[in-house]
Scaffold this motif. Structure first.
Motif, PDB file in Angstrom:
ATOM      1  N   GLU A  19       1.104  -1.207   0.108  1.00 12.82           N
ATOM      2  CA  GLU A  19       0.064   0.021  -0.112  1.00 12.82           C
ATOM      3  C   GLU A  19       1.171   1.302   0.094  1.00 12.82           C
ATOM      4  O   GLU A  19       0.614   2.283  -0.627  1.00 12.82           O
ATOM      5  CB  GLU A  19      -0.988   0.005   0.989  1.00 12.82           C
ATOM      6  CG  GLU A  19      -2.294  -1.020   1.037  1.00 12.82           C
ATOM      7  CD  GLU A  19      -2.947  -0.244  -0.365  1.00 12.82           C
ATOM      8  OE1 GLU A  19      -3.258   0.663  -0.213  1.00 12.82           O
ATOM      9  OE2 GLU A  19      -3.467  -1.245  -0.791  1.00 12.82           O
ATOM     10  N   LYS A  22       2.350   1.561  -3.316  1.00  8.13           N
ATOM     11  CA  LYS A  22       1.507   2.214  -4.226  1.00  8.13           C
ATOM     12  C   LYS A  22       1.499   3.680  -4.247  1.00  8.13           C
ATOM     13  O   LYS A  22       1.386   4.187  -5.394  1.00  8.13           O
ATOM     14  CB  LYS A  22       0.073   1.563  -3.932  1.00  8.13           C
ATOM     15  CG  LYS A  22      -1.081   1.708  -4.791  1.00  8.13           C
ATOM     16  CD  LYS A  22      -2.350   1.055  -4.358  1.00  8.13           C
ATOM     17  CE  LYS A  22      -3.442   2.012  -4.524  1.00  8.13           C
ATOM     18  NZ  LYS A  22      -4.725   1.428  -4.037  1.00  8.13           N
ATOM     19  N   VAL A  23       1.203   4.277  -3.156  1.00  3.24           N
ATOM     20  CA  VAL A  23       1.214   5.655  -2.768  1.00  3.24           C
ATOM     21  C   VAL A  23       2.484   6.262  -3.420  1.00  3.24           C
ATOM     22  O   VAL A  23       2.601   7.381  -4.133  1.00  3.24           O
ATOM     23  CB  VAL A  23       0.852   5.971  -1.511  1.00  3.24           C
ATOM     24  CG1 VAL A  23       1.045   7.490  -1.313  1.00  3.24           C
ATOM     25  CG2 VAL A  23      -0.500   5.732  -1.129  1.00  3.24           C
ATOM     26  N   GLU A  26       2.589   6.352  -6.925  1.00  2.00           N
ATOM     27  CA  GLU A  26       1.570   7.523  -7.749  1.00  2.00           C
ATOM     28  C   GLU A  26       2.359   8.824  -7.349  1.00  2.00           C
ATOM     29  O   GLU A  26       2.371   9.513  -8.493  1.00  2.00           O
ATOM     30  CB  GLU A  26       0.187   7.284  -6.850  1.00  2.00           C
ATOM     31  CG  GLU A  26      -0.605   8.442  -7.308  1.00  2.00           C
ATOM     32  CD  GLU A  26      -1.946   8.284  -6.296  1.00  2.00           C
ATOM     33  OE1 GLU A  26      -2.646   9.275  -6.356  1.00  2.00           O
ATOM     34  OE2 GLU A  26      -2.513   7.266  -6.035  1.00  2.00           O
ATOM     35  N   PRO A  66      -2.842  11.542  -1.606  1.00  4.87           N
ATOM     36  CA  PRO A  66      -2.901  10.152  -1.978  1.00  4.87           C
ATOM     37  C   PRO A  66      -2.693   9.132  -0.631  1.00  4.87           C
ATOM     38  O   PRO A  66      -3.182   8.123  -0.297  1.00  4.87           O
ATOM     39  CB  PRO A  66      -1.718   9.852  -2.824  1.00  4.87           C
ATOM     40  CG  PRO A  66      -1.439  11.217  -3.098  1.00  4.87           C
ATOM     41  CD  PRO A  66      -1.803  12.320  -2.286  1.00  4.87           C
ATOM     42  N   ARG A  69      -6.240   9.222   1.025  1.00  6.02           N
ATOM     43  CA  ARG A  69      -7.093   8.429   0.157  1.00  6.02           C
ATOM     44  C   ARG A  69      -6.911   7.032   0.293  1.00  6.02           C
ATOM     45  O   ARG A  69      -7.814   6.308   0.307  1.00  6.02           O
ATOM     46  CB  ARG A  69      -7.114   8.747  -1.362  1.00  6.02           C
ATOM     47  CG  ARG A  69      -7.829   8.068  -2.237  1.00  6.02           C
ATOM     48  CD  ARG A  69      -8.045   8.602  -3.599  1.00  6.02           C
ATOM     49  NE  ARG A  69      -6.831   9.455  -4.101  1.00  6.02           N
ATOM     50  CZ  ARG A  69      -5.804   8.949  -4.607  1.00  6.02           C
ATOM     51  NH1 ARG A  69      -5.593   7.925  -4.614  1.00  6.02           N
ATOM     52  NH2 ARG A  69      -4.771  10.110  -5.117  1.00  6.02           N
ATOM     53  N   ASN A  70      -5.543   6.598   0.477  1.00  4.38           N
ATOM     54  CA  ASN A  70      -5.226   5.211   0.537  1.00  4.38           C
ATOM     55  C   ASN A  70      -5.139   4.753   2.162  1.00  4.38           C
ATOM     56  O   ASN A  70      -4.651   3.731   2.361  1.00  4.38           O
ATOM     57  CB  ASN A  70      -3.986   4.848   0.061  1.00  4.38           C
ATOM     58  CG  ASN A  70      -4.099   5.063  -1.578  1.00  4.38           C
ATOM     59  OD1 ASN A  70      -4.572   3.947  -2.140  1.00  4.38           O
ATOM     60  ND2 ASN A  70      -3.900   6.184  -2.273  1.00  4.38           N
ATOM     61  N   ASN A  71      -5.691   5.825   3.158  1.00  3.98           N
ATOM     62  CA  ASN A  71      -5.924   5.335   4.602  1.00  3.98           C
ATOM     63  C   ASN A  71      -4.417   4.969   5.260  1.00  3.98           C
ATOM     64  O   ASN A  71      -4.386   4.200   5.923  1.00  3.98           O
ATOM     65  CB  ASN A  71      -6.793   4.070   4.840  1.00  3.98           C
ATOM     66  CG  ASN A  71      -8.235   4.604   4.501  1.00  3.98           C
ATOM     67  OD1 ASN A  71      -8.756   5.614   4.621  1.00  3.98           O
ATOM     68  ND2 ASN A  71      -8.798   3.831   3.825  1.00  3.98           N
TER      69      ASN A  71
END
Length: 138
Positions: A19, A22-23, A26, A66, A69-71
Motif C-alpha cells: 500500500e 502504491k502511494v 503514484e 494520496p 485516500r489510501n488510508n
C-alpha cells in the motif's frame, strides 16, 4: 487477520508495505521521477529518519491527498481531540491510520529503499517496546 490473511502477520505486513509502495509510485508519476526509490530518497533527504506524519507531508514534496485516500494517513483536528498520546505516529495535523504505516515508512527510511521485508518492520518495533518496558519504574 484470521479471514483475510489466515493469521499471517507477514502476509498482512506485505500488504501494508505494498500500500505504501502504491502511494509512492503514484507520487513518482506526479513528481516525474524515474523510480519509487527516487521518491523515497527525496523524502529521506528532506526529513531523514523522522517519518512522523506531519513531517512527511509538510516537509517533503509528497502530497497528503494520496496518503489520505489510501488510508495511510488521517487528518486531525487538534480542537476536536483534547489529549493526544505522545507517539511518533501522531502529529498535530496528521496521524498514521495505523502505527504499522509509521513503522513501514521508518523501515524504508532506515534501509534507504522500498525493498523491505516484514522483519524489517517487526524488529525495530520489538526493540522499541523492549526499551520502553525497561524504562518503566518499579
Amino acid at each position: 487477520m484470521a479471514t483475510a490473511y489466515g493469521w499471517s502477520v507477514d502476509a498482512w505486513l506485505r500488504d501494508a508495505i505494498n500500500e505504501v509502495i502504491k502511494v509512492l509510485n503514484e507520487e513518482k508519476e506526479r513528481l516525474g521521477l524515474g523510480s519509487v526509490d527516487e521518491v523515497l530518497n527525496t523524502v529521506i533527504r528532506r526529513i531523514g529518519q523522522d517519518t512522523g506524519p506531519d513531517n512527511l507531508v509538510l516537509n517533503t514534496p509528497l502530497h497528503a491527498e494520496p496518503l489520505l485516500r489510501n488510508n495511510i494517513l488521517i487528518g486531525i483536528s487538534s480542537t476536536a481531540i483534547s489529549q493526544l498520546p505522545n507517539e511518533p505516529w501522531i502529529g498535530r495535523h496528521y496521524a498514521y491510520q495505523s502505527p504499522t504505516y509509521y513503522w513501514i515508512i521508518k523501515a524504508m527510511a532506515v534501509k534507504g529503499t522500498i525493498s523491505i521485508e516484514p522483519k524489517d518492520v517487526i524488529n525495530p518495533v520489538r526493540l522499541t517496546a523492549h526499551e520502553k518496558f525497561l524504562m518503566i519504574p518499579p
